[in-house]
Design an enzyme around this catalytic site. Structure first.
Site, mmCIF file in Angstrom:
data_model
loop_
_atom_site.group_PDB
_atom_site.id
_atom_site.type_symbol
_atom_site.label_atom_id
_atom_site.label_comp_id
_atom_site.label_asym_id
_atom_site.label_seq_id
_atom_site.Cartn_x
_atom_site.Cartn_y
_atom_site.Cartn_z
ATOM 1 N N SER A 116 0.825 -1.216 0.000
ATOM 2 C CA SER A 116 0.000 0.000 0.000
ATOM 3 C C SER A 116 0.853 1.257 0.000
ATOM 4 O O SER A 116 1.989 1.257 0.502
ATOM 5 C CB SER A 116 -0.856 -0.027 1.269
ATOM 6 O OG SER A 116 -1.383 1.236 1.531
ATOM 7 N N ALA A 117 0.278 2.346 -0.504
ATOM 8 C CA ALA A 117 0.939 3.652 -0.412
ATOM 9 C C ALA A 117 1.105 4.081 1.047
ATOM 10 O O ALA A 117 1.862 5.016 1.326
ATOM 11 C CB ALA A 117 0.113 4.689 -1.170
ATOM 12 N N CYS A 118 0.431 3.378 1.977
ATOM 13 C CA CYS A 118 0.584 3.683 3.406
ATOM 14 C C CYS A 118 1.984 3.350 3.925
ATOM 15 O O CYS A 118 2.310 3.655 5.068
ATOM 16 C CB CYS A 118 -0.444 2.921 4.239
ATOM 17 S SG CYS A 118 -2.104 3.565 4.022
ATOM 18 N N TYR A 147 -1.045 -0.371 10.279
ATOM 19 C CA TYR A 147 -1.279 -0.900 8.922
ATOM 20 C C TYR A 147 -0.063 -0.704 8.011
ATOM 21 O O TYR A 147 0.362 -1.630 7.317
ATOM 22 C CB TYR A 147 -2.509 -0.193 8.352
ATOM 23 C CG TYR A 147 -2.900 -0.576 6.947
ATOM 24 C CD1 TYR A 147 -3.537 -1.785 6.684
ATOM 25 C CD2 TYR A 147 -2.655 0.299 5.880
ATOM 26 C CE1 TYR A 147 -3.918 -2.118 5.394
ATOM 27 C CE2 TYR A 147 -3.042 -0.031 4.589
ATOM 28 C CZ TYR A 147 -3.662 -1.241 4.352
ATOM 29 O OH TYR A 147 -4.035 -1.566 3.063
ATOM 30 N N GLU A 189 -15.375 1.705 4.854
ATOM 31 C CA GLU A 189 -15.377 2.282 3.506
ATOM 32 C C GLU A 189 -14.369 3.434 3.393
ATOM 33 O O GLU A 189 -14.035 4.088 4.364
ATOM 34 C CB GLU A 189 -16.783 2.769 3.120
ATOM 35 C CG GLU A 189 -17.300 3.965 3.888
ATOM 36 C CD GLU A 189 -17.872 3.628 5.264
ATOM 37 O OE1 GLU A 189 -17.605 2.532 5.787
ATOM 38 O OE2 GLU A 189 -18.555 4.505 5.831
ATOM 39 N N ALA A 191 -12.887 7.023 1.131
ATOM 40 C CA ALA A 191 -13.483 8.309 0.747
ATOM 41 C C ALA A 191 -14.373 8.242 -0.511
ATOM 42 O O ALA A 191 -15.504 8.743 -0.469
ATOM 43 C CB ALA A 191 -12.383 9.355 0.585
ATOM 44 N N LYS A 198 -22.971 9.352 0.739
ATOM 45 C CA LYS A 198 -23.552 10.548 1.363
ATOM 46 C C LYS A 198 -24.328 11.374 0.340
ATOM 47 O O LYS A 198 -25.424 11.857 0.613
ATOM 48 C CB LYS A 198 -22.430 11.404 1.979
ATOM 49 C CG LYS A 198 -21.838 10.784 3.246
ATOM 50 C CD LYS A 198 -20.669 11.615 3.776
ATOM 51 C CE LYS A 198 -19.976 10.923 4.933
ATOM 52 N NZ LYS A 198 -18.831 11.687 5.445
ATOM 53 N N THR A 217 -5.153 15.936 -0.172
ATOM 54 C CA THR A 217 -5.160 15.474 -1.565
ATOM 55 C C THR A 217 -4.787 13.992 -1.673
ATOM 56 O O THR A 217 -4.040 13.459 -0.844
ATOM 57 C CB THR A 217 -4.151 16.280 -2.420
ATOM 58 O OG1 THR A 217 -2.866 16.199 -1.795
ATOM 59 C CG2 THR A 217 -4.587 17.733 -2.547
HETATM 60 P P1 NAD Z 1 -11.285 -5.700 1.556
HETATM 61 O O1 NAD Z 1 -11.409 -5.427 3.018
HETATM 62 O O2 NAD Z 1 -12.487 -5.479 0.696
HETATM 63 O O3 NAD Z 1 -10.790 -7.192 1.310
HETATM 64 C C1 NAD Z 1 -9.917 -7.856 2.178
HETATM 65 C C2 NAD Z 1 -10.515 -9.218 2.437
HETATM 66 O O4 NAD Z 1 -9.610 -9.934 3.297
HETATM 67 C C3 NAD Z 1 -11.863 -9.171 3.156
HETATM 68 O O5 NAD Z 1 -12.866 -9.821 2.397
HETATM 69 C C4 NAD Z 1 -11.609 -9.885 4.473
HETATM 70 O O6 NAD Z 1 -12.696 -10.673 4.933
HETATM 71 C C5 NAD Z 1 -10.400 -10.740 4.131
HETATM 72 N N1 NAD Z 1 -9.693 -11.140 5.342
HETATM 73 C C6 NAD Z 1 -9.370 -10.363 6.422
HETATM 74 N N2 NAD Z 1 -8.811 -11.105 7.374
HETATM 75 C C7 NAD Z 1 -8.795 -12.392 6.913
HETATM 76 C C8 NAD Z 1 -8.362 -13.624 7.471
HETATM 77 N N3 NAD Z 1 -7.845 -13.679 8.704
HETATM 78 N N4 NAD Z 1 -8.495 -14.734 6.720
HETATM 79 C C9 NAD Z 1 -9.050 -14.694 5.478
HETATM 80 N N5 NAD Z 1 -9.482 -13.551 4.903
HETATM 81 C C10 NAD Z 1 -9.356 -12.411 5.628
HETATM 82 O O7 NAD Z 1 -10.046 -4.823 1.056
HETATM 83 P P2 NAD Z 1 -9.517 -4.555 -0.432
HETATM 84 O O8 NAD Z 1 -9.686 -3.111 -0.682
HETATM 85 O O9 NAD Z 1 -10.080 -5.535 -1.370
HETATM 86 O O10 NAD Z 1 -7.957 -4.825 -0.229
HETATM 87 C C11 NAD Z 1 -7.265 -5.940 -0.786
HETATM 88 C C12 NAD Z 1 -5.786 -5.807 -0.509
HETATM 89 O O11 NAD Z 1 -5.308 -4.582 -1.093
HETATM 90 C C13 NAD Z 1 -5.414 -5.715 0.968
HETATM 91 O O12 NAD Z 1 -4.174 -6.337 1.178
HETATM 92 C C14 NAD Z 1 -5.263 -4.231 1.200
HETATM 93 O O13 NAD Z 1 -4.426 -3.952 2.294
HETATM 94 C C15 NAD Z 1 -4.650 -3.805 -0.121
HETATM 95 N N6 NAD Z 1 -4.833 -2.366 -0.396
HETATM 96 C C16 NAD Z 1 -6.055 -1.874 -0.750
HETATM 97 C C17 NAD Z 1 -6.181 -0.523 -1.036
HETATM 98 C C18 NAD Z 1 -7.499 0.067 -1.436
HETATM 99 O O14 NAD Z 1 -7.536 1.267 -1.729
HETATM 100 N N7 NAD Z 1 -8.584 -0.684 -1.496
HETATM 101 C C19 NAD Z 1 -5.065 0.329 -0.947
HETATM 102 C C20 NAD Z 1 -3.852 -0.203 -0.580
HETATM 103 C C21 NAD Z 1 -3.734 -1.559 -0.330
#
Ligand code: NAD
Length: 333
Positions: A116-118, A147, A189, A191, A198, A217
């Site tokens: 992640s960008a985090c 995180y 959720e 932004a 909303k 931003t």
């Molecule tokens: P999401 O929360 O929709 O999906 C993550 C899934 O992981 C969920 O369905 C959750 O039930 C599952 N999960 C959590 N703990 C678990 C466990 N112990 N065993 C099995 N499954 C488990 O999130 P997302 O947005 O689809 O993110 C997917 C990946 O991308 C993650 O690694 C997240 O950190 C990374 N990510 C997402 C974003 C974003 O903007 N969405 C940004 C940076 C990184």
């Protein structure tokens, strides 16, 4: 060539889209998650309900597959990830450490990790007019508490497994992925989805609450570009973490205006500076992505947000929460 793939987090937002993408490409797919997808049936050939913090479940999930797309994580929007540092760090490091070793033990060919960008340092993100973040900027490290630290360490684990020849690993740093079929309420959720919900729920001329002063931003990446980017990164020979994002910077206040235009509503904004806003500014430097893949995400924000808004609006209408749309949506359903 038809492959056998495991997608973890297949009940979540990006994981569900990844399963659909891989199926459309003709592969055999096993999905694994704590829960099934919320908004439609999985497209996976096999779906296992598993807690991937547990070693034995990771070993089971990674059996007989060529590729692993590890998208499972305990995660959410800024409110969630700033509130639960201990749970998030523990849950995610257990998932990532066990998944890597299980993939190695089962002889998996290639392993993708969603970072992640985090992971980028807070000290580079203190201005709204921020310089785009390039991969090397991650060090010296000062990532998002909980995180972000976990993601950075899991990136290192991928590097070590790769360097010691245990597993071919690929790592992408996602920048704010958005799109239909993602969580839009309940506290996890992000932004784009929160703003869409909303605006969908108020009338023309009404006011909505916006977290922070609205001048923070970000850049946003449409989910179809994300899953295509994952595929391209997975099958490239590039072994280091790489940004997967867009470099169009927009303030949260302007994002609200953009969604209001899509909804065809005039919206007044009430800024709440007591709510978490995360870093002040964050953008992706796509130099490396262009160099490695000769590709970058293509979907314009207006187009992606239109798809996202219309999907969230239709979900709310179906639930009878937008009275003027409820009847029409009921007929369609
Ligand atoms: P999401 O929360 O929709 O999906 C993550 C899934 O992981 C969920 O369905 C959750 O039930 C599952 N999960 C959590 N703990 C678990 C466990 N112990 N065993 C099995 N499954 C488990 O999130 P997302 O947005 O689809 O993110 C997917 C990946 O991308 C993650 O690694 C997240 O950190 C990374 N990510 C997402 C974003 C974003 O903007 N969405 C940004 C940076 C990184």
């Amino acid at each position: 060539m038809r492959k056998r793939a495991l997608v973890t987090g297949a009940g979540g937002f990006i994981g569900h889209h990844m399963v659909k993408y891989l199926k459309a490409e003709g592969h055999w797919v096993r999905g694994a998650d704590l829960k099934p997808p919320e908004y439609e049936e999985t497209a996976a050939d096999e779906f296992e309900l598993l807690d991937l913090r547990r070693w034995e479940n990771c070993v089971g999930a990674t059996r007989d597959v060529d590729e692993v797309y590890n998208l499972a994580a305990d995660m959410g929007g800024i409110g969630y990830i700033t509130a639960y540092h201990a749970d998030i760090a523990r849950n995610n490091i257990l998932i990532n450490a066990h998944m890597l070793e299980a993939a190695h033990v089962n002889g998996v060919e290639r392993y993708f990790f969603s970072s992640s960008a985090c992971v980028y340092p807070q000290y580079r993100q203190r201005s709204a007019d921020v310089a785009p973040l390039a991969e090397d900027d991650a060090y010296p490290a000062e990532p998002e508490e909980g995180y972000g630290w976990e993601k950075l360490y899991a990136e290192k684990l991928c590097q070590y497994y790769g360097e010691e020849g245990k597993l071919e690993t690929r790592v992408a740093r996602f920048h704010n992925i958005y799109g239909p079929l993602g969580t839009y309420e309940g506290g996890r959720e992000k932004a784009p989805a929160a703003i869409s919900r909303k605006i969908a729920l108020v009338q023309d001329g009404d006011e909505i609450e916006v977290w922070g002063d609205g001048q923070q931003t970000r850049s946003f990446t449409y989910v179809a570009d994300c899953v295509e980017g994952i595929d391209r990164i997975m099958h490239s020979e590039y072994r280091h973490p790489i940004n997967l994002g867009t470099d169009r910077l927009i303030s949260v206040s302007d994002l609200v205006d953009l969604v209001a235009r899509i909804a065809n509503k005039t919206i007044r904004k009430r800024f709440d500076a007591t709510k978490p806003q995360g870093v002040r500014g964050r953008n992706s430097d796509n130099g490396k992505l262009r160099e490695v893949l000769a590709w970058e995400p293509q979907t314009p924000l207006e187009e992606g947000m239109r798809e996202t808004y219309l999907w969230i609006e239709s979900e709310l209408a179906r639930a009878g929460r937008i009275p003027e749309l409820a009847a029409g949506a009921g007929q369609q359903a």
